[in-house]
Design an enzyme around this catalytic site. Sequence first.
Site, PDB file in Angstrom:
ATOM      1  N   LYS A   1      -9.067   5.116 -19.223  1.00 17.49           N
ATOM      2  CA  LYS A   1      -8.853   4.891 -20.213  1.00 17.49           C
ATOM      3  C   LYS A   1      -8.284   4.724 -21.546  1.00 17.49           C
ATOM      4  O   LYS A   1      -7.607   3.563 -21.917  1.00 17.49           O
ATOM      5  CB  LYS A   1      -9.555   6.772 -19.701  1.00 17.49           C
ATOM      6  CG  LYS A   1     -10.654   7.022 -19.257  1.00 17.49           C
ATOM      7  CD  LYS A   1     -11.904   6.070 -19.410  1.00 17.49           C
ATOM      8  CE  LYS A   1     -12.650   5.769 -18.106  1.00 17.49           C
ATOM      9  NZ  LYS A   1     -13.748   7.281 -17.601  1.00 17.49           N
TER      10      LYS A   1
ATOM     11  N   TYR B   1     -16.512  15.853 -15.443  1.00 23.63           N
ATOM     12  CA  TYR B   1     -16.698  14.067 -15.458  1.00 23.63           C
ATOM     13  C   TYR B   1     -17.493  13.648 -14.192  1.00 23.63           C
ATOM     14  O   TYR B   1     -17.250  14.784 -13.205  1.00 23.63           O
ATOM     15  CB  TYR B   1     -15.147  13.251 -15.072  1.00 23.63           C
ATOM     16  CG  TYR B   1     -15.667  12.034 -14.993  1.00 23.63           C
ATOM     17  CD1 TYR B   1     -16.047  11.611 -15.834  1.00 23.63           C
ATOM     18  CD2 TYR B   1     -15.503  11.027 -13.472  1.00 23.63           C
ATOM     19  CE1 TYR B   1     -16.156   9.657 -15.572  1.00 23.63           C
ATOM     20  CE2 TYR B   1     -15.823   9.978 -13.071  1.00 23.63           C
ATOM     21  CZ  TYR B   1     -15.758   9.456 -14.480  1.00 23.63           C
ATOM     22  OH  TYR B   1     -16.379   7.753 -14.530  1.00 23.63           O
TER      23      TYR B   1
ATOM     24  N   ASP C   1      -7.527  17.981 -15.551  1.00 21.21           N
ATOM     25  CA  ASP C   1      -7.451  16.043 -16.190  1.00 21.21           C
ATOM     26  C   ASP C   1      -7.584  16.220 -17.175  1.00 21.21           C
ATOM     27  O   ASP C   1      -8.445  16.885 -18.170  1.00 21.21           O
ATOM     28  CB  ASP C   1      -9.079  16.342 -15.960  1.00 21.21           C
ATOM     29  CG  ASP C   1      -9.525  14.642 -15.715  1.00 21.21           C
ATOM     30  OD1 ASP C   1      -9.186  14.049 -16.916  1.00 21.21           O
ATOM     31  OD2 ASP C   1     -10.409  13.985 -14.994  1.00 21.21           O
TER      32      ASP C   1
ATOM     33  N   ARG D   1       0.692  -1.367  -0.384  1.00 20.99           N
ATOM     34  CA  ARG D   1      -0.451  -0.157  -0.018  1.00 20.99           C
ATOM     35  C   ARG D   1       0.584   1.236  -0.247  1.00 20.99           C
ATOM     36  O   ARG D   1       0.032   2.720  -0.593  1.00 20.99           O
ATOM     37  CB  ARG D   1      -0.868   0.091   0.677  1.00 20.99           C
ATOM     38  CG  ARG D   1      -2.023   1.272   1.378  1.00 20.99           C
ATOM     39  CD  ARG D   1      -3.496   1.310   1.821  1.00 20.99           C
ATOM     40  NE  ARG D   1      -2.554   0.502   3.449  1.00 20.99           N
ATOM     41  CZ  ARG D   1      -1.796   0.883   4.832  1.00 20.99           C
ATOM     42  NH1 ARG D   1      -1.156   2.050   4.335  1.00 20.99           N
ATOM     43  NH2 ARG D   1      -1.882   0.216   5.473  1.00 20.99           N
TER      44      ARG D   1
HETATM   45  C1  LIG Z   1     -13.384   8.061 -16.009  1.00 22.20           C
HETATM   46  C2  LIG Z   1     -12.955   9.741 -15.786  1.00 22.20           C
HETATM   47  C3  LIG Z   1     -12.479   9.788 -14.519  1.00 22.20           C
HETATM   48  C4  LIG Z   1     -12.562   8.567 -13.688  1.00 22.20           C
HETATM   49  O1  LIG Z   1     -11.858   7.923 -13.609  1.00 22.20           O
HETATM   50  P1  LIG Z   1     -12.066   6.030 -12.752  1.00 22.20           P
HETATM   51  O2  LIG Z   1     -10.762   5.856 -13.323  1.00 22.20           O
HETATM   52  O3  LIG Z   1     -13.150   5.630 -13.881  1.00 22.20           O
HETATM   53  O4  LIG Z   1     -11.706   6.331 -11.767  1.00 22.20           O
HETATM   54  C5  LIG Z   1     -11.816  10.945 -14.455  1.00 22.20           C
HETATM   55  N1  LIG Z   1     -11.691  12.087 -15.611  1.00 22.20           N
HETATM   56  C6  LIG Z   1     -12.233  11.837 -16.317  1.00 22.20           C
HETATM   57  C7  LIG Z   1     -11.807  12.404 -17.633  1.00 22.20           C
HETATM   58  C8  LIG Z   1     -13.493  10.538 -16.703  1.00 22.20           C
HETATM   59  O5  LIG Z   1     -13.125  10.471 -18.209  1.00 22.20           O
END
Ligand SMILES: *Cc1c(COP(=O)(O)O)cnc(C)c1O
Length: 394
Positions: A205, A108, A180, A55
């Site tokens: 993603k 998001y 982000d 962890r």
């Molecule tokens: C999917 C997504 C998140 C969250 O990511 P997870 O891996 O699903 O927790 C945050 N920001 C954006 C722009 C996303 O597309």
Amino acid sequence: MAKPRATLIRPEPLPESISRPVVTPLSPSVVYASETPDALDAQYEGRTQGYTYAREGHPNADVLARRIATLEGVEAGLVLGSGMAAVTAVLMGLCGSGDHVLGGDQLYGRSLRLMAEDLPRLGIETTLADPTDIAAMEAALRPETKLILVEVVSNPTLRVADIQALGQLAKARGILLVVDNTFTTPRAVKPVDLGADIVLHSVTKLMAGHSDVTLGWVGANEASLMERMTTFAVTTGLTPSPFDCWLAERGLMTFDLRFDRAQATAAALADALADMPGVIRSVYPMRADHPDHNRAVALLDGQGCNMVTFEVSGGRPAANALAAEASGIAFAPTLGDVGSTLSHPASSSHRALTPEARSAIGISEGTFRVSVGLEEPKALIAEFERAVRASQAV
Ligand SMILES: *Cc1c(COP(=O)(O)O)cnc(C)c1O
């Protein structure tokens, strides 16, 4: 006489090899054994380098974190158990009661929920404003604003934030700018070069890219920021599993190739959709008819993104027919997979909004978002031609 028992449970050194593996070994060990208490002291005090407990850190996370840091051009990065764990490590690791956070108004969905529900519960006030409008963002700042969180390209309307102006504004006011970069990726934008202090990803993603792993990443140049986020993440258990990191590293190896292919196909699909009867609009930042076209050209380094949003006439019945006919494309609310995915914001990501609120940001019952994958471009366009035709036959 009985044979000695428990012979399996003792350290067994790895076989010697002067050649090295070319692939990062998977290290699933939760614990790491040290020689002596003095040796452990040296580790904890940073005089020697060593792992203790997964962890707190492990080789697969560190290798993956470094690889993404290299892509983003930042000094250091940290891998977390999901994209939302990365958002949480930033917001909760760096902000405290009395601070104010300004967010983009089309973040998001779960980031919006964190801003609206969880941060206020902990005494952190939040405001949302339009990140394509620098005057609106500036007007929403307060003396206690600690941090600004934006995405480069919004979901699903694909509006492009004015990252450069936000970088200047944040610097002038001594506020942290957090970007982000999940949709755009460092292939198109390196936010730190544009004034961002922190950049984060849902590695789930495009970076991992195969829809088989959930991970996040956050990076920064400033060591003190990384230290605070890392301590928070380790304490609250936001850190990732070795196997997920290992899988993501495997996916990451083809990230550049996948992104280039997907965004080129996305551009072609956006143009093809614009010409199909029944399509009211086709939204893609690199198209001349996009409201932020000039900014996208300046910002995205000759790249685009792999997302295309379009609207068909005919409302929900047309949308049902379209999704049913596009059987070769997964109707699923994710993005960045090797296969194209189709999502319908009104029934998924934006279902909590009223139809009026959806309409205000340009989402109707006929709106679809496509995350373009690696299919043969002509075949993908043909699939959409069929599906759009079916939607208009209802
Ligand atoms: C999917 C997504 C998140 C969250 O990511 P997870 O891996 O699903 O927790 C945050 N920001 C954006 C722009 C996303 O597309």
